[in-house]
Design an enzyme around this catalytic site. Structure first.
Site, PDB file in Angstrom:
ATOM      1  N   THR A  55     -23.157  16.587  81.406  1.00 40.79           N
ATOM      2  CA  THR A  55     -22.832  17.359  80.204  1.00 40.79           C
ATOM      3  C   THR A  55     -21.948  16.567  79.252  1.00 40.79           C
ATOM      4  O   THR A  55     -21.002  15.909  79.678  1.00 40.79           O
ATOM      5  CB  THR A  55     -22.098  18.658  80.599  1.00 40.79           C
ATOM      6  OG1 THR A  55     -22.916  19.374  81.518  1.00 40.79           O
ATOM      7  CG2 THR A  55     -21.813  19.532  79.385  1.00 40.79           C
TER       8      THR A  55
ATOM      9  N   LYS B 128     -27.253  17.610  79.156  1.00 45.48           N
ATOM     10  CA  LYS B 128     -26.839  18.916  78.626  1.00 45.48           C
ATOM     11  C   LYS B 128     -25.777  18.657  77.573  1.00 45.48           C
ATOM     12  O   LYS B 128     -24.860  17.852  77.808  1.00 45.48           O
ATOM     13  CB  LYS B 128     -26.289  19.773  79.767  1.00 45.48           C
ATOM     14  CG  LYS B 128     -25.592  21.062  79.307  1.00 45.48           C
ATOM     15  CD  LYS B 128     -25.269  21.961  80.490  1.00 45.48           C
ATOM     16  CE  LYS B 128     -24.110  22.882  80.189  1.00 45.48           C
ATOM     17  NZ  LYS B 128     -23.811  23.811  81.294  1.00 45.48           N
TER      18      LYS B 128
ATOM     19  N   ASP C  18     -25.809  24.386  75.711  1.00 48.09           N
ATOM     20  CA  ASP C  18     -24.918  25.468  76.126  1.00 48.09           C
ATOM     21  C   ASP C  18     -24.040  25.859  74.945  1.00 48.09           C
ATOM     22  O   ASP C  18     -23.212  25.065  74.485  1.00 48.09           O
ATOM     23  CB  ASP C  18     -24.042  25.006  77.301  1.00 48.09           C
ATOM     24  CG  ASP C  18     -23.273  26.166  77.908  1.00 48.09           C
ATOM     25  OD1 ASP C  18     -23.328  27.286  77.352  1.00 48.09           O
ATOM     26  OD2 ASP C  18     -22.608  25.952  78.949  1.00 48.09           O
TER      27      ASP C  18
ATOM     28  N   ASP D 255     -25.195  32.871  81.413  1.00 53.48           N
ATOM     29  CA  ASP D 255     -24.130  32.225  82.187  1.00 53.48           C
ATOM     30  C   ASP D 255     -22.914  33.158  82.235  1.00 53.48           C
ATOM     31  O   ASP D 255     -22.718  33.877  83.226  1.00 53.48           O
ATOM     32  CB  ASP D 255     -23.790  30.858  81.576  1.00 53.48           C
ATOM     33  CG  ASP D 255     -22.714  30.132  82.376  1.00 53.48           C
ATOM     34  OD1 ASP D 255     -22.218  30.689  83.371  1.00 53.48           O
ATOM     35  OD2 ASP D 255     -22.360  28.988  82.022  1.00 53.48           O
TER      36      ASP D 255
ATOM     37  N   CYS E 282     -21.109  24.586  87.302  1.00 54.35           N
ATOM     38  CA  CYS E 282     -19.754  24.434  87.837  1.00 54.35           C
ATOM     39  C   CYS E 282     -18.748  24.556  86.713  1.00 54.35           C
ATOM     40  O   CYS E 282     -19.122  24.621  85.541  1.00 54.35           O
ATOM     41  CB  CYS E 282     -19.619  23.070  88.515  1.00 54.35           C
ATOM     42  SG  CYS E 282     -19.956  21.683  87.410  1.00 54.35           S
TER      43      CYS E 282
ATOM     44  N   ASP F 154     -26.395  21.669  87.409  1.00 50.14           N
ATOM     45  CA  ASP F 154     -25.444  21.135  86.429  1.00 50.14           C
ATOM     46  C   ASP F 154     -24.141  20.914  87.191  1.00 50.14           C
ATOM     47  O   ASP F 154     -23.171  21.639  87.022  1.00 50.14           O
ATOM     48  CB  ASP F 154     -25.296  22.176  85.294  1.00 50.14           C
ATOM     49  CG  ASP F 154     -24.242  21.794  84.281  1.00 50.14           C
ATOM     50  OD1 ASP F 154     -23.976  20.597  84.123  1.00 50.14           O
ATOM     51  OD2 ASP F 154     -23.674  22.708  83.644  1.00 50.14           O
TER      52      ASP F 154
ATOM     53  N   ASP G  91     -21.658  18.405  87.542  1.00 52.93           N
ATOM     54  CA  ASP G  91     -21.041  17.176  87.029  1.00 52.93           C
ATOM     55  C   ASP G  91     -19.551  17.388  86.760  1.00 52.93           C
ATOM     56  O   ASP G  91     -18.946  16.657  85.990  1.00 52.93           O
ATOM     57  CB  ASP G  91     -21.745  16.775  85.726  1.00 52.93           C
ATOM     58  CG  ASP G  91     -21.684  17.906  84.684  1.00 52.93           C
ATOM     59  OD1 ASP G  91     -21.209  19.012  85.028  1.00 52.93           O
ATOM     60  OD2 ASP G  91     -22.090  17.694  83.541  1.00 52.93           O
TER      61      ASP G  91
END
Ligand code: MG
Length: 404
Positions: free
Chosen positions: A175, A200, A230, A281, A333, A358, A360
């Protein structure tokens, strides 16, 4: 093993020869006998709670806040059998409303609830945490992780195999936080150089600037690399509809949380107009939220996070609800260390319908205090095969932490 009707009656019908059955079926093997003894006798005898702070190389900016460091909580659940489990809370105030301080207070309250209990009765223990899961889901997630670590260790299996064992490696994205288009392009180029093939990027500020960001990033990464967005609740419903329609040429895989978390009907409205699939989310914390989103047909995908749901236990329930509705999931996360990321990776690997990752959270951490656990190579995460989570905290790091 083939057994005759006569043998069946002898073993099961008459109930006279338990030892013989154990021997025939292999239950008397020393390893299984040890595991059985371990699981039967375990009690939680001590719980250590620590706080830790890890600075980031670069502050991480999203539409609803910025973080310059990770301020987490670690729990170690020790049992009288000698086994212990570990877990991490990574509170992210703008999303879950928690802080390190509130997580420590919650962790101390949970300690009083579960001391002297059997750590393998996880459903009962998680149920006993009660409303703490609403106010401090990350603190609950830390305990949940530690309890499952113990379960895996007692069973002698890595958690992903206990949960279903669908795969043992998978790809994750990397991301890039909100920034100027030029800086975001520089950041995604670094991700590509590290071997990532899924990118992302954070959006959700000014919609016109977001379009410029997305166009610049797509041009930089070429047509083949996956690109997901996002917005972290940053757009209004009309803004989201306006901007997502204009995103069509950029081949966006999906957009997370375009509008406010509580606005399920707005999310649905955006979904019906958007050429880009929508992922819930911040609107999804619990299994009950999952049912509501499915019933309202408000999204195409779910983003499950241990720090929102209160850990693996509830996250598995969300994944199962989603599977029953034929809906695919991602596991994301906050800014966890490799401990929390390893727990999340066990979840991803275990379930067929978790097809995006995702994971990271530690990419900008200045320190990695975890030994063992997941390995990330060129954007692919490989699961550890050791029992439980398969990782531990570096004892040197643990020594420096403040204990509560
Ligand atoms: Mg998100």
């Amino acid at each position: 093993m083939k057994i005759s009707r006569q043998q069946f009656l002898k073993y099961f019908g008459l109930g006279m020869a338990t030892a013989a059955v154990s021997e025939k079926l292999g239950w008397a093997s020393p390893k299984l006998a040890a595991a059985k003894k371990e699981a039967k006798q375990m009690k939680i005898k001590k719980i250590e709670i620590y706080n830790f702070d890890i600075p980031l190389h670069e502050p991480f900016r999203i539409a609803i806040g910025t973080m310059a460091a990770v301020n987490g909580v670690l729990v170690r659940v020790l049992t009288d059998s000698g086994l212990y489990g570990i877990g991490e809370a990574c509170p992210f105030l703008p999303i879950t409303g928690e802080t390190q301080e509130s997580n420590i207070a919650a962790a101390r309250a949970i300690r009083e609830i579960i001391l002297d209990k059997d750590p393998l009765r996880i459903e009962a223990l998680v149920d006993g945490f009660g409303k703490i899961v609403h106010s401090n889901p990350s603190a609950v997630a830390a305990y949940d992780m530690a309890l499952y670590d113990l379960l895996g260790k007692a069973a002698g299996l890595p958690l992903y195999k206990l949960f279903g064992g669908y795969r043992s490696s998978f790809e994750t994205d990397l991301t890039t936080g909100l920034n100027t288009p030029e800086k975001m392009v520089a950041s995604v180029k670094k991700s590509l150089a590290l071997g990532y093939r899924q990118i992302k990027i954070k959006v959700g500020e000014d919609p016109e600037m977001d379009l410029i960001r997305v166009a610049a990033v797509r041009e930089a990464i070429g047509p083949e690399v996956k690109l997901r967005l996002d917005a972290n609740q940053g757009w209004t419903v009309p803004q989201a509809m306006w901007v997502l329609k204009r995103m069509e040429p950029y081949k966006i895989e999906f957009c997370e949380q375009p509008v406010k978390d509580s606005d399920i009907y707005g999310l649905k409205q955006v979904r019906t107009q958007s050429p880009v699939p929508i992922m819930a989310d911040e609107s999804l914390f619990s299994p009950a939220d999952a049912i509501k989103l499915i019933k309202e047909e408000a999204c195409d995908y779910f983003n499950i996070k241990l720090m929102k749901s209160g850990g693996l236990h509830n996250s598995l329930k969300i994944a199962h609800v989603a599977a029953a509705a034929n809906l695919k999931c991602m596991v994301g996360c906050m800014l966890e260390t490799r401990l929390g990321l390893t727990a999340a990776a066990h979840l991803v690997a275990s379930q067929k319908n978790i097809v995006f990752a995702d994971l990271d959270g530690n990419s900008e951490h200045q320190v990695d205090p975890i030994i063992g656990g997941i390995k990330i190579e060129k954007g692919t995460i490989y699961l550890p095969e050791e029992p439980g989570l398969g990782c531990d905290v570096d004892p040197a790091f643990l020594k420096k932490m403040k204990q509560y």
